[in-house]
Design a protein around this motif. Structure first.
Motif, PDB file in Angstrom:
ATOM      1  N   VAL A 342      21.837  30.486 -37.958  1.00 44.33           N
ATOM      2  CA  VAL A 342      21.223  29.532 -38.379  1.00 44.33           C
ATOM      3  C   VAL A 342      20.588  28.507 -37.418  1.00 44.33           C
ATOM      4  CG1 VAL A 342      20.813  27.867 -40.339  1.00 44.33           C
ATOM      5  CG2 VAL A 342      22.028  29.723 -40.876  1.00 44.33           C
ATOM      6  N   TRP A 343      19.277  28.336 -37.354  1.00 41.44           N
ATOM      7  CA  TRP A 343      18.960  27.323 -36.569  1.00 41.44           C
ATOM      8  C   TRP A 343      18.360  26.025 -37.296  1.00 41.44           C
ATOM      9  CZ3 TRP A 343      13.825  26.084 -36.457  1.00 41.44           C
ATOM     10  CH2 TRP A 343      12.748  26.988 -36.667  1.00 41.44           C
ATOM     11  N   MET A 344      18.570  24.926 -36.635  1.00 46.20           N
ATOM     12  CA  MET A 344      17.841  23.826 -37.137  1.00 46.20           C
ATOM     13  C   MET A 344      17.068  23.012 -36.334  1.00 46.20           C
ATOM     14  SD  MET A 344      21.372  22.537 -39.404  1.00 46.20           S
ATOM     15  CE  MET A 344      22.611  23.080 -38.359  1.00 46.20           C
ATOM     16  N   ASN A 345      15.926  22.605 -36.666  1.00 43.70           N
ATOM     17  CA  ASN A 345      14.886  21.769 -35.889  1.00 43.70           C
ATOM     18  C   ASN A 345      15.213  20.786 -35.450  1.00 43.70           C
ATOM     19  OD1 ASN A 345      12.568  21.085 -34.744  1.00 43.70           O
ATOM     20  ND2 ASN A 345      11.177  21.903 -36.225  1.00 43.70           N
ATOM     21  N   MET A 346      15.405  20.705 -34.120  1.00 47.91           N
ATOM     22  CA  MET A 346      16.079  19.232 -33.399  1.00 47.91           C
ATOM     23  C   MET A 346      14.854  18.184 -33.302  1.00 47.91           C
ATOM     24  SD  MET A 346      19.245  19.681 -33.017  1.00 47.91           S
ATOM     25  CE  MET A 346      19.968  18.311 -31.525  1.00 47.91           C
ATOM     26  N   GLU A 347      13.732  18.556 -33.641  1.00 50.41           N
ATOM     27  CA  GLU A 347      12.720  17.693 -33.855  1.00 50.41           C
ATOM     28  C   GLU A 347      12.278  17.064 -35.102  1.00 50.41           C
ATOM     29  OE1 GLU A 347       9.431  19.183 -31.164  1.00 50.41           O
ATOM     30  OE2 GLU A 347      10.598  19.077 -29.457  1.00 50.41           O
ATOM     31  N   GLY A 427      24.040  13.252 -58.313  1.00 51.28           N
ATOM     32  CA  GLY A 427      25.198  14.088 -57.501  1.00 51.28           C
ATOM     33  C   GLY A 427      24.845  14.320 -56.254  1.00 51.28           C
ATOM     34  N   TYR A 428      23.504  14.297 -55.868  1.00 50.95           N
ATOM     35  CA  TYR A 428      22.921  14.762 -54.708  1.00 50.95           C
ATOM     36  C   TYR A 428      22.948  13.497 -53.644  1.00 50.95           C
ATOM     37  CZ  TYR A 428      21.955  19.404 -56.558  1.00 50.95           C
ATOM     38  OH  TYR A 428      21.914  20.563 -56.929  1.00 50.95           O
ATOM     39  N   ARG A 429      22.945  13.761 -52.385  1.00 51.29           N
ATOM     40  CA  ARG A 429      22.902  12.786 -51.355  1.00 51.29           C
ATOM     41  C   ARG A 429      21.887  12.049 -51.112  1.00 51.29           C
ATOM     42  NH1 ARG A 429      28.330  12.256 -49.212  1.00 51.29           N
ATOM     43  NH2 ARG A 429      29.919  13.873 -49.856  1.00 51.29           N
ATOM     44  N   ARG A 430      21.742  11.011 -50.454  1.00 51.57           N
ATOM     45  CA  ARG A 430      20.609  10.249 -49.808  1.00 51.57           C
ATOM     46  C   ARG A 430      20.665  10.038 -48.474  1.00 51.57           C
ATOM     47  NH1 ARG A 430      17.924   8.953 -54.741  1.00 51.57           N
ATOM     48  NH2 ARG A 430      16.282   7.614 -53.600  1.00 51.57           N
ATOM     49  N   LEU A 431      19.767   9.883 -47.808  1.00 53.61           N
ATOM     50  CA  LEU A 431      19.896   9.515 -46.300  1.00 53.61           C
ATOM     51  C   LEU A 431      20.433   8.115 -46.101  1.00 53.61           C
ATOM     52  CD1 LEU A 431      16.049  10.662 -45.515  1.00 53.61           C
ATOM     53  CD2 LEU A 431      18.379  11.752 -44.586  1.00 53.61           C
ATOM     54  N   PRO A 432      20.806   7.813 -45.045  1.00 53.65           N
ATOM     55  CA  PRO A 432      21.411   6.523 -44.880  1.00 53.65           C
ATOM     56  C   PRO A 432      20.395   5.234 -45.080  1.00 53.65           C
ATOM     57  CG  PRO A 432      22.125   7.848 -43.122  1.00 53.65           C
ATOM     58  CD  PRO A 432      21.078   8.641 -43.872  1.00 53.65           C
ATOM     59  N   ASP A 433      19.090   5.396 -45.218  1.00 52.73           N
ATOM     60  CA  ASP A 433      18.349   4.379 -45.477  1.00 52.73           C
ATOM     61  C   ASP A 433      17.784   4.220 -46.939  1.00 52.73           C
ATOM     62  OD1 ASP A 433      16.610   6.657 -45.840  1.00 52.73           O
ATOM     63  OD2 ASP A 433      14.982   6.041 -44.298  1.00 52.73           O
ATOM     64  N   GLY A 434      18.660   5.225 -47.923  1.00 49.68           N
ATOM     65  CA  GLY A 434      18.549   5.346 -49.244  1.00 49.68           C
ATOM     66  C   GLY A 434      17.451   6.335 -49.465  1.00 49.68           C
ATOM     67  N   GLN A 435      16.787   6.733 -48.865  1.00 47.74           N
ATOM     68  CA  GLN A 435      15.526   7.657 -49.251  1.00 47.74           C
ATOM     69  C   GLN A 435      16.077   9.251 -49.558  1.00 47.74           C
ATOM     70  OE1 GLN A 435      12.119   7.067 -49.487  1.00 47.74           O
ATOM     71  NE2 GLN A 435      13.003   4.913 -49.073  1.00 47.74           N
ATOM     72  N   PRO A 436      15.475   9.914 -50.494  1.00 46.85           N
ATOM     73  CA  PRO A 436      16.223  11.118 -50.999  1.00 46.85           C
ATOM     74  C   PRO A 436      16.343  12.156 -49.723  1.00 46.85           C
ATOM     75  CG  PRO A 436      14.395  10.515 -52.295  1.00 46.85           C
ATOM     76  CD  PRO A 436      14.377   9.658 -51.316  1.00 46.85           C
ATOM     77  N   LEU A 437      17.627  12.816 -49.653  1.00 43.02           N
ATOM     78  CA  LEU A 437      17.886  13.852 -48.671  1.00 43.02           C
ATOM     79  C   LEU A 437      17.222  15.278 -49.238  1.00 43.02           C
ATOM     80  CD1 LEU A 437      19.072  15.101 -46.041  1.00 43.02           C
ATOM     81  CD2 LEU A 437      21.264  14.806 -47.183  1.00 43.02           C
ATOM     82  N   GLN A 438      16.417  15.786 -48.703  1.00 42.83           N
ATOM     83  CA  GLN A 438      15.885  16.876 -49.182  1.00 42.83           C
ATOM     84  C   GLN A 438      15.613  17.823 -48.028  1.00 42.83           C
ATOM     85  OE1 GLN A 438      14.511  18.321 -52.512  1.00 42.83           O
ATOM     86  NE2 GLN A 438      14.784  20.230 -51.238  1.00 42.83           N
ATOM     87  N   LEU A 439      16.290  19.054 -48.011  1.00 38.13           N
ATOM     88  CA  LEU A 439      16.322  20.121 -46.959  1.00 38.13           C
ATOM     89  C   LEU A 439      15.275  21.111 -47.281  1.00 38.13           C
ATOM     90  CD1 LEU A 439      19.968  20.474 -45.514  1.00 38.13           C
ATOM     91  CD2 LEU A 439      18.045  19.004 -44.791  1.00 38.13           C
ATOM     92  N   VAL A 440      14.674  22.031 -46.453  1.00 39.68           N
ATOM     93  CA  VAL A 440      13.776  22.925 -46.963  1.00 39.68           C
ATOM     94  C   VAL A 440      14.314  24.034 -45.844  1.00 39.68           C
ATOM     95  CG1 VAL A 440      11.398  23.890 -46.867  1.00 39.68           C
ATOM     96  CG2 VAL A 440      11.902  21.542 -47.775  1.00 39.68           C
ATOM     97  N   MET A 441      14.490  25.233 -46.282  1.00 42.38           N
ATOM     98  CA  MET A 441      15.090  26.496 -45.586  1.00 42.38           C
ATOM     99  C   MET A 441      13.916  27.582 -45.547  1.00 42.38           C
ATOM    100  SD  MET A 441      18.369  28.714 -45.392  1.00 42.38           S
ATOM    101  CE  MET A 441      19.489  28.048 -44.140  1.00 42.38           C
ATOM    102  N   HIS A 442      13.213  28.050 -44.697  1.00 44.01           N
ATOM    103  CA  HIS A 442      12.545  29.257 -44.644  1.00 44.01           C
ATOM    104  C   HIS A 442      13.200  30.373 -44.984  1.00 44.01           C
ATOM    105  CE1 HIS A 442       9.174  26.599 -43.770  1.00 44.01           C
ATOM    106  NE2 HIS A 442       8.342  27.616 -43.379  1.00 44.01           N
ATOM    107  N   GLN A 487      12.205  23.492 -40.611  1.00 42.65           N
ATOM    108  CA  GLN A 487      13.153  22.828 -40.641  1.00 42.65           C
ATOM    109  C   GLN A 487      14.340  23.452 -40.335  1.00 42.65           C
ATOM    110  OE1 GLN A 487      15.029  20.709 -44.160  1.00 42.65           O
ATOM    111  NE2 GLN A 487      13.815  19.058 -43.103  1.00 42.65           N
ATOM    112  N   MET A 488      14.598  24.622 -40.865  1.00 40.13           N
ATOM    113  CA  MET A 488      15.736  25.408 -40.697  1.00 40.13           C
ATOM    114  C   MET A 488      15.545  26.863 -41.331  1.00 40.13           C
ATOM    115  SD  MET A 488      18.510  23.754 -43.575  1.00 40.13           S
ATOM    116  CE  MET A 488      19.781  24.760 -43.191  1.00 40.13           C
ATOM    117  N   THR A 489      16.313  27.812 -40.728  1.00 37.23           N
ATOM    118  CA  THR A 489      16.171  29.296 -41.119  1.00 37.23           C
ATOM    119  C   THR A 489      17.038  29.927 -40.678  1.00 37.23           C
ATOM    120  OG1 THR A 489      14.494  31.006 -41.548  1.00 37.23           O
ATOM    121  CG2 THR A 489      14.647  30.087 -39.437  1.00 37.23           C
ATOM    122  N   GLU A 490      17.358  31.231 -41.173  1.00 36.82           N
ATOM    123  CA  GLU A 490      18.252  32.208 -40.600  1.00 36.82           C
ATOM    124  C   GLU A 490      17.482  33.115 -39.680  1.00 36.82           C
ATOM    125  OE1 GLU A 490      20.519  34.486 -43.337  1.00 36.82           O
ATOM    126  OE2 GLU A 490      21.873  32.996 -44.206  1.00 36.82           O
TER     127      GLU A 490
END
Length: 602
Positions: A342-347, A427-442, A487-490
């Motif tokens: 799995v790779w995650m986009n460092m940018e 029950g889902y986490r948020r970013l350190p600045d309080g914004q929603p943390l949402q990941l998108v995997m292709h 953002q990330m994919t296998e």
């Protein structure tokens, strides 16, 4: 009647004379035999300079030709001349390669040649290699030459000069056609893998006229000098390769391995002219069940890498089921030089970056992935855990290296808590600045993709991260990945040549936008990689590779998943079958038994 016979004899004599004058040998593949195979993902552009997916590479290596190729049966792998008269002459301490082409090799006919027979020349290889530098192509293969060829800075806009334009005719001292059939390549420094590079499909010859005629559509009009040529093409569904009747006479003279199977194949192939079948039909079958059912229904002659989740359709206790054995179906297990990851986009603004909180996020994701459960449930035991990018049997592989990132969801949760990825009321986490943390995997739009989606949904739920999935065709995911829009994919990588360099270049900063889809650009890693390029497979280089693996695990642009074990099955009428560690296909060597009940329904 006598006049008709005389006319036919005259016509045959004329054709024979014409073929002789052109040094064209009609291949013996006029038997009408058809090899039926499948590929698991859709093809992309059939252009050696840009194709990097397995499906397209599998097709391209049968249409286009590099100067060297691998001996079919020799183990360990061995290179041999392909379009060359002999192996390259190496001088100047390993920095100069002189290569002599065979005369009388021809490209397959195409309107771009305006009715003329087009001979392969040294300039075609100069042009084809130089073309990899074209920034418009974003070739994933440029890493094989960039900075290595003497004077290649002329082909690169190193100073980002305004108005600079790539010149496909720019001459450099590192790449020269000395005469019609002689090529000289000069390197800045010795490269221990350069002969392997000259055997990659990316270094195959394309004709300048074809590229000029079709422009950015050249990948839709493949014209090469290989044993097959494109006959039919229904995109992402079916292709037909016809035997190239203008192919030079290639008589099998390969070396056998030490095992009895390869020795038998060598004896059967000795003296025979390649290819052996008239055509290869290629079906694109993304759905796993359709692949297995198609084979069982005798629609396909081979099935390489039985889908692990469906292995019990053909296997029991690691062996073929008795009814398939009775039909004469053959099973072989093969360990490809392949890594799934799995790779995650460092940018990417959410998951990328080199700050501690971003590293913590990727580290937690890596620690939440259970390789052994994945192998047991999804791969049905047909894989081993990947500890680094390198698979077994690749030069530089270290069997003693173990990943320092364990499967530990509890520790992953603690790490996210520590860096302020707090859970909300849902029950889902948020970013350190309080914004929603949402990941998108292709993921791929097929059954396999959907199964993988559920694995990752369960994995992310365990650490409180919300994830959604964007499904698309494999080729579209690749295109978006090169543009930095994923953002990330296998993904998976199969060795282009059997050396660790070919895997670690996937994380090299200079390859961002090409093969480095994770867009990982760490100076410390880059320096180690560049230093390793000057070294052979020694303990010193393995120590560098260990450091590179540790840096990868420290920053987690990748999650190495598994190295697959391929269960390959073939119909009883398929002759001379053996997988090669580097070549993607063996179609040119395969034959169909004369008494085959090919495609006969049960």
């Amino acid at each position: 009647m006598k006049q008709v016979m005389l006319w036919l004899r005259t016509l045959c004599a004329f054709v024979a004379l014409l073929l002789c004058s052109l040094n064209i040998h009609a291949a013996p593949a006029v038997s009408g035999k058809t090899l039926n195979v499948l590929l698991t993902t859709p093809e992309s552009a059939l252009d050696p300079a840009v194709a990097s997916d397995i499906a397209t590479l599998s097709i391209n290596e049968n249409i286009f030709e590099p100067m060297l190729r691998y001996d079919y049966l020799a183990r360990p792998v061995r290179l041999k001349p392909n379009t060359l008269k002999a192996m390259p002459e190496i001088s100047d301490g390993g920095k100069t390669y002189t290569l002599h082409l065979q005369a009388g090799i021809h490209f397959t006919p195409d309107p771009a040649f305006k009715g003329k027979v087009r001979e392969l020349t040294a300039d075609d290889y100069v042009y084809s290699i130089r073309r990899l530098y074209d920034p418009a192509l974003k070739s994933p293969w440029l890493f094989m030459f960039e900075g290595k060829l003497l004077g290649d800075e002329k082909l690169r806009n190193l100073q980002a000069a305004p108005g600079w334009k790539f010149d496909s005719n720019a001459a450099i001292p590192g790449l020269q056609a000395l005469d019609r059939y002689t090529l000289r390549i000069r390197l800045n420094a010795p490269d221990n893998n350069f002969l392997f590079i000259l055997a990659t499909t990316a270094t195959s010859a394309v004709a300048r006229e074809v590229i000029a005629s079709y422009g950015n559509q050249a990948g839709n009009h493949p014209v090469g000098t290989g044993p097959f040529m494109l006959g039919e093409w229904q995109r992402s569904f079916r292709l037909v390769l016809n035997a190239n009747l203008a192919y030079r006479k290639v008589v099998f003279d390969g070396e056998a391995g030490k095992d009895a199977v390869s020795q038998q194949i060598a004896a059967e192939l000795k003296g025979r002219t390649i290819p052996l079948v008239s055509r290869v039909t290629i079906a694109i079958v993304e759905e796993q069940q359709a692949r297995v059912l198609g084979f069982l229904n005798r629609e396909f002659d081979t099935l390489e890498q039985v889908p692990p989740p469906l292995a019990d359709m053909v296997m029991k206790d690691g062996k073929l089921k008795p009814d398939l054995q009775q039909q004469g179906v053959q099973l072989s297990l093969f360990s490809p030089l392949q890594t799934y990851y799995v790779w995650m986009n460092m940018e990417d603004p959410v998951i990328g970056g080199y700050s501690q909180e971003k590293i913590a996020l990727r580290r937690a994701i890596a620690m939440s992935y259970n390789r052994r459960e994945d192998i047991s449930l999804m791969e049905k035991g047909l894989a081993i855990p990947a500890q680094s990018p390198l698979p077994p049997n690749v030069l530089g592989y270290d069997a003693s290296f173990n990943s320092p990132v364990p499967y530990d969801p509890a520790l992953a949760n603690a790490l996210l808590d520590r860096f302020s990825y707090q859970r909300g009321a849902d029950g889902y986490r948020r970013l350190p600045d309080g914004q929603p943390l949402q990941l998108v995997m292709h993921s791929q739009a097929n059954t396999t993709g959907r199964l993988r989606d559920e694995v990752w949904r369960k994995t992310m739920d365990a650490i409180g991260i919300r994830i959604s999935f964007k499904t698309d065709k494999h080729s579209e995911i690749l295109r978006a990945s090169r543009l930095g829009q994923v953002q990330m994919t296998e993904a998976n990588w199969v060795a282009d040549f059997p050396d660790g360099e070919n895997f670690y270049q996937l994380l090299y900063g200079a390859n961002v936008g090409r093969a480095n889809y994770a867009r990982f650009n760490l100076p410390a890693f880059n320096q180690l990689y560049e230093k390793s390029l000057t070294m052979t497979d020694t303990p010193e280089r393995r120590a560098l590779y260990r450091q590179m693996a540790l840096l990868m695990h420290a920053y987690n642009p990748w999650i190495p998943r598994v190295h697959p074990l391929s269960a390959d099955i073939r119909q009883p009428w398929v002759l001379h079958y053996q997988r090669h560690p580097v070549d993607f296909t063996n179609w040119r060597y395969l034959d169909i038994a004369p008494d085959a009940k090919q495609n006969a329904k049960r």
